[in-house]
Design a protein around this motif. Sequence first.
Motif, PDB file in Angstrom:
ATOM      1  N   SER A 130       0.894  -1.218  -0.087  1.00 23.93           N
ATOM      2  CA  SER A 130       0.008   0.038  -0.036  1.00 23.93           C
ATOM      3  C   SER A 130       0.856   1.197  -0.036  1.00 23.93           C
ATOM      4  O   SER A 130       2.093   1.208   0.329  1.00 23.93           O
ATOM      5  CB  SER A 130      -1.103   0.015   1.343  1.00 23.93           C
ATOM      6  OG  SER A 130      -0.239  -0.088   2.535  1.00 23.93           O
ATOM      7  N   ILE A 131       0.309   2.465  -0.413  1.00 22.96           N
ATOM      8  CA  ILE A 131       0.864   3.679  -0.240  1.00 22.96           C
ATOM      9  C   ILE A 131       1.238   4.212   1.123  1.00 22.96           C
ATOM     10  O   ILE A 131      -0.013   4.732   1.614  1.00 22.96           O
ATOM     11  CB  ILE A 131       0.507   4.605  -1.580  1.00 22.96           C
ATOM     12  CG1 ILE A 131       0.462   3.700  -2.787  1.00 22.96           C
ATOM     13  CG2 ILE A 131       1.159   5.836  -1.686  1.00 22.96           C
ATOM     14  CD1 ILE A 131       1.579   3.514  -3.213  1.00 22.96           C
ATOM     15  N   ALA A 132       2.269   4.824   1.450  1.00 21.01           N
ATOM     16  CA  ALA A 132       2.161   5.590   2.717  1.00 21.01           C
ATOM     17  C   ALA A 132       1.736   6.760   2.577  1.00 21.01           C
ATOM     18  O   ALA A 132       1.810   7.538   1.542  1.00 21.01           O
ATOM     19  CB  ALA A 132       3.772   5.596   3.113  1.00 21.01           C
ATOM     20  N   THR A 133       0.816   7.230   3.479  1.00 18.69           N
ATOM     21  CA  THR A 133       0.023   8.434   3.427  1.00 18.69           C
ATOM     22  C   THR A 133       0.739   9.745   4.384  1.00 18.69           C
ATOM     23  O   THR A 133       0.386  10.886   4.249  1.00 18.69           O
ATOM     24  CB  THR A 133      -1.195   8.250   3.803  1.00 18.69           C
ATOM     25  OG1 THR A 133      -1.251   7.669   5.334  1.00 18.69           O
ATOM     26  CG2 THR A 133      -2.034   7.278   3.388  1.00 18.69           C
ATOM     27  N   GLU A 134       1.790   9.303   4.978  1.00 18.14           N
ATOM     28  CA  GLU A 134       2.647  10.260   5.909  1.00 18.14           C
ATOM     29  C   GLU A 134       3.931   9.847   5.929  1.00 18.14           C
ATOM     30  O   GLU A 134       4.180   8.734   5.846  1.00 18.14           O
ATOM     31  CB  GLU A 134       1.916  10.728   7.110  1.00 18.14           C
ATOM     32  CG  GLU A 134       1.825   9.399   8.205  1.00 18.14           C
ATOM     33  CD  GLU A 134       1.291   9.733   9.477  1.00 18.14           C
ATOM     34  OE1 GLU A 134       1.532   9.239  10.417  1.00 18.14           O
ATOM     35  OE2 GLU A 134       0.198  10.552   9.215  1.00 18.14           O
ATOM     36  N   ARG A 135       4.855  10.621   6.456  1.00 22.40           N
ATOM     37  CA  ARG A 135       6.213  10.504   6.774  1.00 22.40           C
ATOM     38  C   ARG A 135       6.201   9.956   8.276  1.00 22.40           C
ATOM     39  O   ARG A 135       5.723  10.667   9.035  1.00 22.40           O
ATOM     40  CB  ARG A 135       7.068  11.634   6.508  1.00 22.40           C
ATOM     41  CG  ARG A 135       8.764  11.653   6.785  1.00 22.40           C
ATOM     42  CD  ARG A 135       9.381  12.788   6.467  1.00 22.40           C
ATOM     43  NE  ARG A 135      10.687  12.716   6.482  1.00 22.40           N
ATOM     44  CZ  ARG A 135      11.278  12.685   7.604  1.00 22.40           C
ATOM     45  NH1 ARG A 135      10.920  12.900   8.531  1.00 22.40           N
ATOM     46  NH2 ARG A 135      12.913  12.771   7.709  1.00 22.40           N
ATOM     47  N   PHE A 136       7.201   8.986   8.727  1.00 22.30           N
ATOM     48  CA  PHE A 136       7.048   8.616   9.859  1.00 22.30           C
ATOM     49  C   PHE A 136       8.649   8.125  10.176  1.00 22.30           C
ATOM     50  O   PHE A 136       9.299   7.676   9.408  1.00 22.30           O
ATOM     51  CB  PHE A 136       6.334   7.157   9.993  1.00 22.30           C
ATOM     52  CG  PHE A 136       6.493   6.712  11.613  1.00 22.30           C
ATOM     53  CD1 PHE A 136       6.151   7.360  12.570  1.00 22.30           C
ATOM     54  CD2 PHE A 136       7.080   5.287  11.922  1.00 22.30           C
ATOM     55  CE1 PHE A 136       6.261   6.704  14.054  1.00 22.30           C
ATOM     56  CE2 PHE A 136       7.184   4.923  13.068  1.00 22.30           C
ATOM     57  CZ  PHE A 136       6.748   5.771  14.172  1.00 22.30           C
ATOM     58  N   GLU A 137       9.002   8.893  11.329  1.00 25.78           N
ATOM     59  CA  GLU A 137      10.532   8.875  11.780  1.00 25.78           C
ATOM     60  C   GLU A 137      10.622   8.538  13.196  1.00 25.78           C
ATOM     61  O   GLU A 137       9.814   8.795  14.119  1.00 25.78           O
ATOM     62  CB  GLU A 137      11.200  10.049  11.458  1.00 25.78           C
ATOM     63  CG  GLU A 137      12.651  10.000  11.878  1.00 25.78           C
ATOM     64  CD  GLU A 137      13.286  11.670  11.543  1.00 25.78           C
ATOM     65  OE1 GLU A 137      14.475  11.777  11.838  1.00 25.78           O
ATOM     66  OE2 GLU A 137      12.739  12.230  10.981  1.00 25.78           O
ATOM     67  N   VAL A 138      11.360   7.602  13.699  1.00 24.01           N
ATOM     68  CA  VAL A 138      11.580   7.278  14.906  1.00 24.01           C
ATOM     69  C   VAL A 138      12.737   7.667  15.381  1.00 24.01           C
ATOM     70  O   VAL A 138      13.914   7.592  14.812  1.00 24.01           O
ATOM     71  CB  VAL A 138      11.815   5.256  15.213  1.00 24.01           C
ATOM     72  CG1 VAL A 138      12.236   5.204  16.526  1.00 24.01           C
ATOM     73  CG2 VAL A 138      10.916   4.838  14.254  1.00 24.01           C
ATOM     74  N   GLU A 179       5.991   9.853   2.599  1.00 26.19           N
ATOM     75  CA  GLU A 179       4.695  10.163   2.085  1.00 26.19           C
ATOM     76  C   GLU A 179       4.758   9.628   0.574  1.00 26.19           C
ATOM     77  O   GLU A 179       5.780  10.022  -0.201  1.00 26.19           O
ATOM     78  CB  GLU A 179       3.844  11.389   2.154  1.00 26.19           C
ATOM     79  CG  GLU A 179       2.711  11.418   1.568  1.00 26.19           C
ATOM     80  CD  GLU A 179       1.981  12.887   1.575  1.00 26.19           C
ATOM     81  OE1 GLU A 179       1.021  13.126   1.307  1.00 26.19           O
ATOM     82  OE2 GLU A 179       2.640  13.718   2.207  1.00 26.19           O
ATOM     83  N   GLY A 180       4.153   8.665   0.202  1.00 30.15           N
ATOM     84  CA  GLY A 180       4.095   8.287  -1.322  1.00 30.15           C
ATOM     85  C   GLY A 180       4.736   6.846  -1.367  1.00 30.15           C
ATOM     86  O   GLY A 180       4.788   6.262  -2.743  1.00 30.15           O
TER      87      GLY A 180
END
Length: 237
Positions: A130-138, A179-180
């Motif tokens: 699926s396509i990521a809808t947002e940026r996620f950073e740990v 994202e994307g």
Amino acid sequence: MPKSKRSKKVSLTKIKKKDLDSKQSFIDEIRNCANTYKRIFIFSFDNIKNSFIKEIRLAWRDSSRLFFCKNRVMAVALGRTSAEEIDENLHLVSGKLMGNRGLLFTNAKKKDVLEYFDSYSRPEYPHAGSIATERFEVPEGPLEQFAHSLEPYLRKLGLPTVLQKGVPTMLYSHVVCKEGDVLKPEQAKLLKLFNRQTAQFKLTMEFMWSKKNKSFEDFGRTKDVVFITKSKKTSQR
């Protein structure tokens, strides 16, 4: 001494017959619904989950039937050409059965169906592909929400972790996805571990066939068709 079950031979013809019987059962049910209900909606779906499907079926059980099964089986049931169709213009419905799509047979009014499904969506964990809808950073630092035993697993999924005083700790910040991005299995697993429900389960009504005047209507909501290639679509009624 009783014969081992492991050595028991199973006829492949029996397996094939069972599969054929299952497909025929779906075909018979779909044809019966086409003869019974006033309207057929063709919908697309994203991030399917059984608990949400059960919720919808419960809400619409008095007036509708929902089908998720192989597109080819549904198309055969309705008729793939004007010569094969079981009612006028149903071959147009079959022509839209591709990718992630299903059928809703209903006696409910068009307005009520569209209003319900336009407003219905549920948050869900994204799946691989699926396509990521947002940026996620740990960020860098301790991950106190995780037990020490999970540290090797986090590292296996791509996080730069070590154990410090029994706590999984990030050596430096790490971007899980942007994202994307088309999510890889490791990224999807990390998003779930960090409780990031960034996807939405939703059924989008795209087309409708009416039994009364045999009309076929396009709602102009068609998405890019998504094909399931890695695993077979699970048959659900």
